[in-house]
Write a protein that holds these residues in place. Structure first.
Motif, mmCIF file in Angstrom:
data_model
loop_
_atom_site.group_PDB
_atom_site.id
_atom_site.type_symbol
_atom_site.label_atom_id
_atom_site.label_comp_id
_atom_site.label_asym_id
_atom_site.label_seq_id
_atom_site.Cartn_x
_atom_site.Cartn_y
_atom_site.Cartn_z
ATOM 1 N N ASP A 186 0.829 -1.199 0.000
ATOM 2 C CA ASP A 186 0.000 0.000 0.000
ATOM 3 C C ASP A 186 0.873 1.263 0.000
ATOM 4 O O ASP A 186 1.810 1.361 0.788
ATOM 5 N N PRO A 187 0.566 2.244 -0.861
ATOM 6 C CA PRO A 187 1.362 3.483 -0.896
ATOM 7 C C PRO A 187 1.411 4.213 0.438
ATOM 8 O O PRO A 187 2.379 4.921 0.724
ATOM 9 N N ARG A 188 0.395 4.054 1.277
ATOM 10 C CA ARG A 188 0.407 4.702 2.593
ATOM 11 C C ARG A 188 1.486 4.097 3.484
ATOM 12 O O ARG A 188 2.111 4.808 4.289
ATOM 13 N N CYS A 189 1.713 2.808 3.337
ATOM 14 C CA CYS A 189 2.796 2.161 4.084
ATOM 15 C C CYS A 189 4.149 2.655 3.590
ATOM 16 O O CYS A 189 5.057 2.924 4.380
ATOM 17 N N VAL A 190 4.271 2.786 2.267
ATOM 18 C CA VAL A 190 5.535 3.217 1.675
ATOM 19 C C VAL A 190 5.906 4.623 2.129
ATOM 20 O O VAL A 190 7.039 4.869 2.557
ATOM 21 N N ILE A 191 4.969 5.554 2.066
ATOM 22 C CA ILE A 191 5.296 6.929 2.456
ATOM 23 C C ILE A 191 5.569 7.015 3.959
ATOM 24 O O ILE A 191 6.417 7.800 4.402
ATOM 25 N N SER A 192 4.891 6.209 4.758
ATOM 26 C CA SER A 192 5.167 6.194 6.194
ATOM 27 C C SER A 192 6.614 5.778 6.451
ATOM 28 O O SER A 192 7.324 6.398 7.264
ATOM 29 N N CYS A 193 7.054 4.728 5.762
ATOM 30 C CA CYS A 193 8.430 4.255 5.933
ATOM 31 C C CYS A 193 9.434 5.275 5.427
ATOM 32 O O CYS A 193 10.495 5.473 6.029
ATOM 33 N N ARG A 194 9.108 5.942 4.332
ATOM 34 C CA ARG A 194 10.007 6.981 3.813
ATOM 35 C C ARG A 194 10.203 8.096 4.831
ATOM 36 O O ARG A 194 11.326 8.525 5.100
ATOM 37 N N ILE A 195 9.101 8.562 5.388
ATOM 38 C CA ILE A 195 9.182 9.689 6.318
ATOM 39 C C ILE A 195 9.995 9.310 7.549
ATOM 40 O O ILE A 195 10.902 10.055 7.963
ATOM 41 N N ALA A 196 9.717 8.158 8.140
ATOM 42 C CA ALA A 196 10.455 7.745 9.335
ATOM 43 C C ALA A 196 11.938 7.559 9.023
ATOM 44 O O ALA A 196 12.805 7.950 9.818
ATOM 45 N N SER A 197 12.242 6.979 7.871
ATOM 46 C CA SER A 197 13.640 6.724 7.514
ATOM 47 C C SER A 197 14.399 8.014 7.227
ATOM 48 O O SER A 197 15.573 8.145 7.607
ATOM 49 N N VAL A 198 13.746 8.973 6.569
ATOM 50 C CA VAL A 198 14.383 10.262 6.302
ATOM 51 C C VAL A 198 14.641 11.007 7.612
ATOM 52 O O VAL A 198 15.692 11.641 7.794
ATOM 53 N N ILE A 199 13.683 10.942 8.524
ATOM 54 C CA ILE A 199 13.871 11.559 9.838
ATOM 55 C C ILE A 199 15.103 10.978 10.523
ATOM 56 O O ILE A 199 15.965 11.714 11.036
ATOM 57 N N ILE A 200 15.196 9.660 10.548
ATOM 58 C CA ILE A 200 16.315 8.991 11.207
ATOM 59 C C ILE A 200 17.635 9.332 10.516
ATOM 60 O O ILE A 200 18.641 9.629 11.183
#
Length: 312
Positions: A168-182
């Motif tokens: 699901d694209p919502r899962c993908v963007i969630s992972c992107r945001i958390a990973s970019v933050i980290i």
């Protein structure tokens, strides 16, 4: 690669935060906010407090769950050239066939596919389509903290790590945001603004979650334990963003999130991976590190990964 003491501290903080949040959060997993207060009238603060009901007695106190197991599967898929999604898929399949405790139903359905290791994205997409393209659980977000630790940041790898089970694209963007933050915390010692995070999405629903996380004064306003949807990826991301912007320390964020209940182990794994990257390993109270199950093995794996990333 020149690695400062601060970078090392933040990398180890992220990896330990994932496991610690997972292990303590288990104590409040699937509880309502009121149930958390009934079982832990003084608040859930230590592993030794975790009630031993039918759900929780399957783990030793201080043990992490499938959330960190799957993060370790991703960690083990890195080599000198970076992330290999096929190796990650094999790690997931091997882990599943070893009968892990607490594995989510969606992940089970994906990993049960007979040709999963040969065509993991296809299996993931088929399962997503079988839900009429409406399955956006937090089971990918709980494990992708490690993806933000590689330098340079590679968005393709983050997307692959997510879509191995969650298409699901919502899962993908969630992972992107958390990973970019980290990644920004670890490698630039930078806290992203709300505006910088909003630039990553055009989804109005996600924008609303981000705004709520930024502006609300009390984490209780997020209502993360209310049914239905306690495992929704945007809800977990909002909890992580609230702690990212509002927590004054690693411990204050950890205790705030686990005592809200809901999908507490996953929420806390994501939250504390970010807070560990923000405040560093040295900020984590020793009781959470020293009493983590299989602590020596975990340290060895984390340190080996840090050496791989840094080339030291």
């Amino acid at each position: 690669m020149l690695v400062t003491e601060g970078i090392y501290d933040r990398m180890m903080g992220c990896l330990y935060g994932n496991a610690i949040g997972d292990a303590l959060g288990l104590g409040a997993e699937f509880m309502s906010r009121d149930e958390v207060r009934r079982f832990y009238p003084q608040g859930l603060k230590e592993y030794c407090q975790i009630v031993q009901d039918d759900h929780r007695r399957r783990w030793s106190k201080g043990a992490w769950t499938d959330d960190t197991d799957m993060m370790l599967c991703l960690l083990g898929a890195f080599g000198p050239d970076g992330f290999n999604y096929r190796r990650a898929a094999k790690n997931f399949k091997d882990w599943y066939e070893d009968n892990p405790v607490g594995i989510g139903r969606h992940i089970v359905k994906v990993l049960m596919c007979g040709d999963y290791t040969d065509a993991p994205f296809e299996a993931s997409k088929i399962m997503w389509e079988s839900t009429r393209c409406n399955s956006a659980a937090n089971g990918a977000l709980m494990r992708t903290s490690v993806m933000g630790l590689w330098n340079p940041y590679v968005q393709t790898w983050v997307d692959e790590a997510c879509m191995l089970t969650h298409y699901d694209p919502r899962c993908v963007i969630s992972c992107r945001i958390a990973s970019v933050i980290i990644h920004n915390l670890v490698w630039a010692d930078k806290t992203l603004s709300k505006e910088e995070i909003l630039e990553m999405t055009t989804d109005s629903e996600l924008v609303a979650y981000i705004d709520t996380a930024y502006f609300c004064a009390d984490i209780a306003e997020l209502k993360i334990a209310e049914q239905p949807g306690i495992g929704y990826t945007y809800r977990t991301l909002a909890a992580a963003l609230w702690c990212y912007w509002h927590s004054e320390s690693f411990e204050s964020g950890l205790l705030a999130i686990v005592n809200e209940g809901g999908d507490a182990d996953t929420n806390a794994a994501v939250v504390c991976a970010i807070l560990g990257a923000k405040f560093g390993y040295r900020s984590i109270p020793a009781c959470y590190i020293d009493n983590l199950n299989n602590g020596n093995e975990y340290r060895d794996r984390c340190e080996a990964f840090v050496r791989l990333v840094t080339g030291e």
